[in-house]
Design a protein around this motif. Structure first.
Motif, PDB file in Angstrom:
ATOM      1  N   ILE A 115      99.233 -77.422  11.115  1.00 26.08           N
ATOM      2  CA  ILE A 115      99.224 -78.405  12.200  1.00 26.08           C
ATOM      3  C   ILE A 115     100.640 -78.857  12.516  1.00 26.08           C
ATOM      4  O   ILE A 115     101.402 -79.215  11.611  1.00 26.08           O
ATOM      5  N   GLY A 116     100.996 -78.864  13.787  1.00 27.86           N
ATOM      6  CA  GLY A 116     102.242 -79.457  14.232  1.00 27.86           C
ATOM      7  C   GLY A 116     102.022 -80.949  14.412  1.00 27.86           C
ATOM      8  O   GLY A 116     101.414 -81.379  15.379  1.00 27.86           O
ATOM      9  N   ALA A 117     102.489 -81.742  13.451  1.00 23.59           N
ATOM     10  CA  ALA A 117     102.179 -83.167  13.402  1.00 23.59           C
ATOM     11  C   ALA A 117     103.238 -83.992  14.116  1.00 23.59           C
ATOM     12  O   ALA A 117     104.437 -83.811  13.898  1.00 23.59           O
ATOM     13  N   ARG A 118     102.768 -84.930  14.932  1.00 22.87           N
ATOM     14  CA  ARG A 118     103.664 -85.793  15.694  1.00 22.87           C
ATOM     15  C   ARG A 118     104.183 -86.972  14.888  1.00 22.87           C
ATOM     16  O   ARG A 118     105.108 -87.641  15.306  1.00 22.87           O
ATOM     17  N   PHE A 119     103.598 -87.246  13.731  1.00 24.13           N
ATOM     18  CA  PHE A 119     104.007 -88.387  12.912  1.00 24.13           C
ATOM     19  C   PHE A 119     104.486 -87.918  11.547  1.00 24.13           C
ATOM     20  O   PHE A 119     104.129 -88.475  10.531  1.00 24.13           O
ATOM     21  N   ALA A 120     105.281 -86.895  11.497  1.00 27.63           N
ATOM     22  CA  ALA A 120     105.755 -86.353  10.221  1.00 27.63           C
ATOM     23  C   ALA A 120     107.277 -86.282  10.216  1.00 27.63           C
ATOM     24  O   ALA A 120     107.875 -85.254   9.944  1.00 27.63           O
ATOM     25  N   GLU A 121     107.902 -87.391  10.546  1.00 27.19           N
ATOM     26  CA  GLU A 121     109.355 -87.534  10.474  1.00 27.19           C
ATOM     27  C   GLU A 121     110.085 -86.567  11.395  1.00 27.19           C
ATOM     28  O   GLU A 121     111.133 -86.033  11.058  1.00 27.19           O
ATOM     29  N   ALA A 122     109.527 -86.333  12.564  1.00 27.50           N
ATOM     30  CA  ALA A 122     110.189 -85.500  13.566  1.00 27.50           C
ATOM     31  C   ALA A 122     109.862 -86.056  14.942  1.00 27.50           C
ATOM     32  O   ALA A 122     108.738 -86.472  15.201  1.00 27.50           O
ATOM     33  N   GLY A 123     110.856 -86.076  15.823  1.00 27.21           N
ATOM     34  CA  GLY A 123     110.614 -86.530  17.181  1.00 27.21           C
ATOM     35  C   GLY A 123     110.481 -88.042  17.284  1.00 27.21           C
ATOM     36  O   GLY A 123     110.639 -88.795  16.319  1.00 27.21           O
ATOM     37  N   THR A 124     110.146 -88.493  18.488  1.00 25.29           N
ATOM     38  CA  THR A 124     110.069 -89.928  18.764  1.00 25.29           C
ATOM     39  C   THR A 124     108.700 -90.341  19.290  1.00 25.29           C
ATOM     40  O   THR A 124     108.545 -91.432  19.823  1.00 25.29           O
ATOM     41  N   TYR A 125     107.697 -89.474  19.145  1.00 23.84           N
ATOM     42  CA  TYR A 125     106.365 -89.797  19.667  1.00 23.84           C
ATOM     43  C   TYR A 125     105.794 -91.002  18.943  1.00 23.84           C
ATOM     44  O   TYR A 125     105.853 -91.112  17.729  1.00 23.84           O
ATOM     45  N   ILE A 141      91.040 -89.903   6.249  1.00 26.22           N
ATOM     46  CA  ILE A 141      89.766 -89.323   5.805  1.00 26.22           C
ATOM     47  C   ILE A 141      89.855 -87.806   5.686  1.00 26.22           C
ATOM     48  O   ILE A 141      89.455 -87.220   4.667  1.00 26.22           O
ATOM     49  N   VAL A 142      90.398 -87.141   6.703  1.00 27.91           N
ATOM     50  CA  VAL A 142      90.490 -85.682   6.669  1.00 27.91           C
ATOM     51  C   VAL A 142      91.488 -85.245   5.594  1.00 27.91           C
ATOM     52  O   VAL A 142      91.294 -84.216   4.934  1.00 27.91           O
ATOM     53  N   GLY A 143      92.547 -86.042   5.386  1.00 27.68           N
ATOM     54  CA  GLY A 143      93.498 -85.731   4.330  1.00 27.68           C
ATOM     55  C   GLY A 143      92.844 -85.732   2.961  1.00 27.68           C
ATOM     56  O   GLY A 143      93.131 -84.885   2.112  1.00 27.68           O
ATOM     57  N   ARG A 144      91.939 -86.688   2.734  1.00 31.02           N
ATOM     58  CA  ARG A 144      91.229 -86.726   1.451  1.00 31.02           C
ATOM     59  C   ARG A 144      90.311 -85.528   1.294  1.00 31.02           C
ATOM     60  O   ARG A 144      90.192 -84.959   0.204  1.00 31.02           O
ATOM     61  N   LEU A 145      89.651 -85.140   2.387  1.00 24.30           N
ATOM     62  CA  LEU A 145      88.773 -83.969   2.324  1.00 24.30           C
ATOM     63  C   LEU A 145      89.557 -82.704   1.985  1.00 24.30           C
ATOM     64  O   LEU A 145      89.098 -81.857   1.211  1.00 24.30           O
ATOM     65  N   SER A 146      90.740 -82.591   2.569  1.00 17.98           N
ATOM     66  CA  SER A 146      91.544 -81.386   2.384  1.00 17.98           C
ATOM     67  C   SER A 146      92.472 -81.473   1.180  1.00 17.98           C
ATOM     68  O   SER A 146      93.135 -80.492   0.839  1.00 17.98           O
ATOM     69  N   ARG A 147      92.545 -82.662   0.549  1.00 20.32           N
ATOM     70  CA  ARG A 147      93.433 -82.897  -0.588  1.00 20.32           C
ATOM     71  C   ARG A 147      94.875 -82.600  -0.215  1.00 20.32           C
ATOM     72  O   ARG A 147      95.647 -82.045  -1.011  1.00 20.32           O
ATOM     73  N   THR A 148      95.201 -82.955   1.027  1.00 18.36           N
ATOM     74  CA  THR A 148      96.547 -82.744   1.556  1.00 18.36           C
ATOM     75  C   THR A 148      96.960 -83.980   2.346  1.00 18.36           C
ATOM     76  O   THR A 148      96.131 -84.576   3.035  1.00 18.36           O
ATOM     77  N   ARG A 149      98.210 -84.361   2.248  1.00 17.67           N
ATOM     78  CA  ARG A 149      98.675 -85.494   3.041  1.00 17.67           C
ATOM     79  C   ARG A 149      98.808 -85.065   4.498  1.00 17.67           C
ATOM     80  O   ARG A 149      99.600 -84.192   4.842  1.00 17.67           O
ATOM     81  N   ARG A 189      85.784 -78.141   4.959  1.00 17.94           N
ATOM     82  CA  ARG A 189      84.579 -78.179   4.120  1.00 17.94           C
ATOM     83  C   ARG A 189      84.052 -76.783   3.806  1.00 17.94           C
ATOM     84  O   ARG A 189      83.281 -76.600   2.868  1.00 17.94           O
ATOM     85  N   SER A 190      84.485 -75.800   4.589  1.00 11.59           N
ATOM     86  CA  SER A 190      84.070 -74.415   4.352  1.00 11.59           C
ATOM     87  C   SER A 190      85.037 -73.678   3.437  1.00 11.59           C
ATOM     88  O   SER A 190      84.862 -72.482   3.191  1.00 11.59           O
ATOM     89  N   GLY A 191      86.077 -74.371   2.966  1.00 12.14           N
ATOM     90  CA  GLY A 191      86.977 -73.777   1.989  1.00 12.14           C
ATOM     91  C   GLY A 191      88.336 -73.352   2.505  1.00 12.14           C
ATOM     92  O   GLY A 191      89.157 -72.837   1.726  1.00 12.14           O
ATOM     93  N   LEU A 192      88.636 -73.548   3.773  1.00 10.50           N
ATOM     94  CA  LEU A 192      89.949 -73.170   4.297  1.00 10.50           C
ATOM     95  C   LEU A 192      90.974 -74.242   3.940  1.00 10.50           C
ATOM     96  O   LEU A 192      90.634 -75.411   3.755  1.00 10.50           O
ATOM     97  N   THR A 193      92.222 -73.841   3.849  1.00 13.69           N
ATOM     98  CA  THR A 193      93.296 -74.762   3.502  1.00 13.69           C
ATOM     99  C   THR A 193      94.090 -75.149   4.738  1.00 13.69           C
ATOM    100  O   THR A 193      94.144 -74.405   5.724  1.00 13.69           O
ATOM    101  N   VAL A 194      94.727 -76.324   4.687  1.00 13.65           N
ATOM    102  CA  VAL A 194      95.461 -76.845   5.834  1.00 13.65           C
ATOM    103  C   VAL A 194      96.781 -77.443   5.383  1.00 13.65           C
ATOM    104  O   VAL A 194      96.890 -77.978   4.268  1.00 13.65           O
ATOM    105  N   SER A 195      97.791 -77.330   6.217  1.00 10.27           N
ATOM    106  CA  SER A 195      99.090 -77.943   5.969  1.00 10.27           C
ATOM    107  C   SER A 195      99.623 -78.478   7.292  1.00 10.27           C
ATOM    108  O   SER A 195      99.030 -78.242   8.350  1.00 10.27           O
ATOM    109  N   GLN A 196     100.719 -79.212   7.250  1.00 12.15           N
ATOM    110  CA  GLN A 196     101.311 -79.723   8.478  1.00 12.15           C
ATOM    111  C   GLN A 196     102.828 -79.642   8.399  1.00 12.15           C
ATOM    112  O   GLN A 196     103.421 -79.633   7.319  1.00 12.15           O
TER     113      GLN A 196
END
Length: 252
Positions: A115-125, A141-149, A189-196
């Motif tokens: 994910i290209g995150a708008r609130f991850a210490e980049a840009g001014t959004y 909530i989704v971060g807890r599900l994915s065990r990722t910040r 929930r189907s087992g795929l991993t996610v990062s940002q």
């Protein structure tokens, strides 16, 4: 031996973006010329498709407006059919900086979805009021599900590897916010991993932004509903990874 470069498809859903899409495509082609670009013309009644073709993009015309979810589902099916190893969604209005495309794709080295995150210490959004509250809660909530910040689970600037493309072809909702929240929750929930990764956002190149207090409040309510629906759906079995699929074929 040269490293393998994955075949990449840039998917650009577009609905009545005649004024902005030409410049967006030309900039993207200049910055990432090695990636194929597919514009999914989502039932536009203006000259979106004509301008996109003239700017050098492949265009897939949908017979009527399906919304972002329907357009992206068509784009992912195109990617699967023609053997692309990864795909990335980019807005037609120029808000996503094409210089960030490679950074978002790089996230696929460690996850199925980046994910290209708008609130991850980049840009001014910045988002304020109910819209900001919704984004914070959804990310938590989704971060807890994915065990990722995660900080921005509603971002449409996201990439998918081959496993995620197959997952999206099996399940990719067309409902409002389903293309971002529901699709991500079901994938996790189907087992795929996610990062940002952090990205910058730019103003629309044409048209009028939709932000106002009333729409922000509606966004809050709809996002909560979308999350509730996604949490009550049954997970869709994740497709096998390319390596697993190849090994299973060898044992037959």
């Amino acid at each position: 031996m040269e490293p393998h470069t994955p075949r990449t498809l840039v998917i650009m859903p577009a609905w009545n973006e005649e004024d902005a899409i030409g410049a967006t495509i030309r900039e993207l082609r200049r910055i990432v010329p090695d990636h194929d670009l597919l514009v999914v013309n989502d039932g536009s009644w203006d000259g979106t498709a004509k301008v996109a073709r003239a700017a050098g993009a492949l265009v897939l015309d949908l017979p009527y407006n399906l919304g972002v979810g329907g357009a992206m589902r068509a784009g992912y099916k195109f990617a699967r059919r023609f053997g692309y190893e990864q795909a990335i969604q980019v807005d037609a209005d120029g808000q996503h900086d094409p210089r960030d495309i490679e950074r978002v794709l790089h996230g696929l080295q460690s996850s199925n979805i980046s994910i290209g995150a708008r609130f991850a210490e980049a840009g001014t959004y910045r988002a304020r009021g109910p819209r900001r509250w919704a984004m914070i809660m959804l990310a938590s909530i989704v971060g807890r599900l994915s065990r990722t910040r995660l900080t921005d689970v509603t971002s449409g600037f996201r990439a998918a590897d081959r496993v995620a493309i197959e997952q999206y072809c099996r399940y990719y909702p067309a409902e409002y916010l389903g293309d971002t929240i529901d699709s991500l929750v079901i994938a996790v929930r189907s087992g795929l991993t996610v990062s940002q990764v952090g990205v910058s956002m730019r103003p629309r190149q044409a048209g009028t932004p939709s932000n106002n207090p009333w729409k922000a409040a509606v966004y809050l309510l709809r996002s909560m509903f979308a999350l509730f629906i996604s949490l009550t759906r049954r997970p869709v079995p994740a497709p096998p990874s390319p390596a697993e699929d190849s090994s299973s074929k060898e044992t037959r």
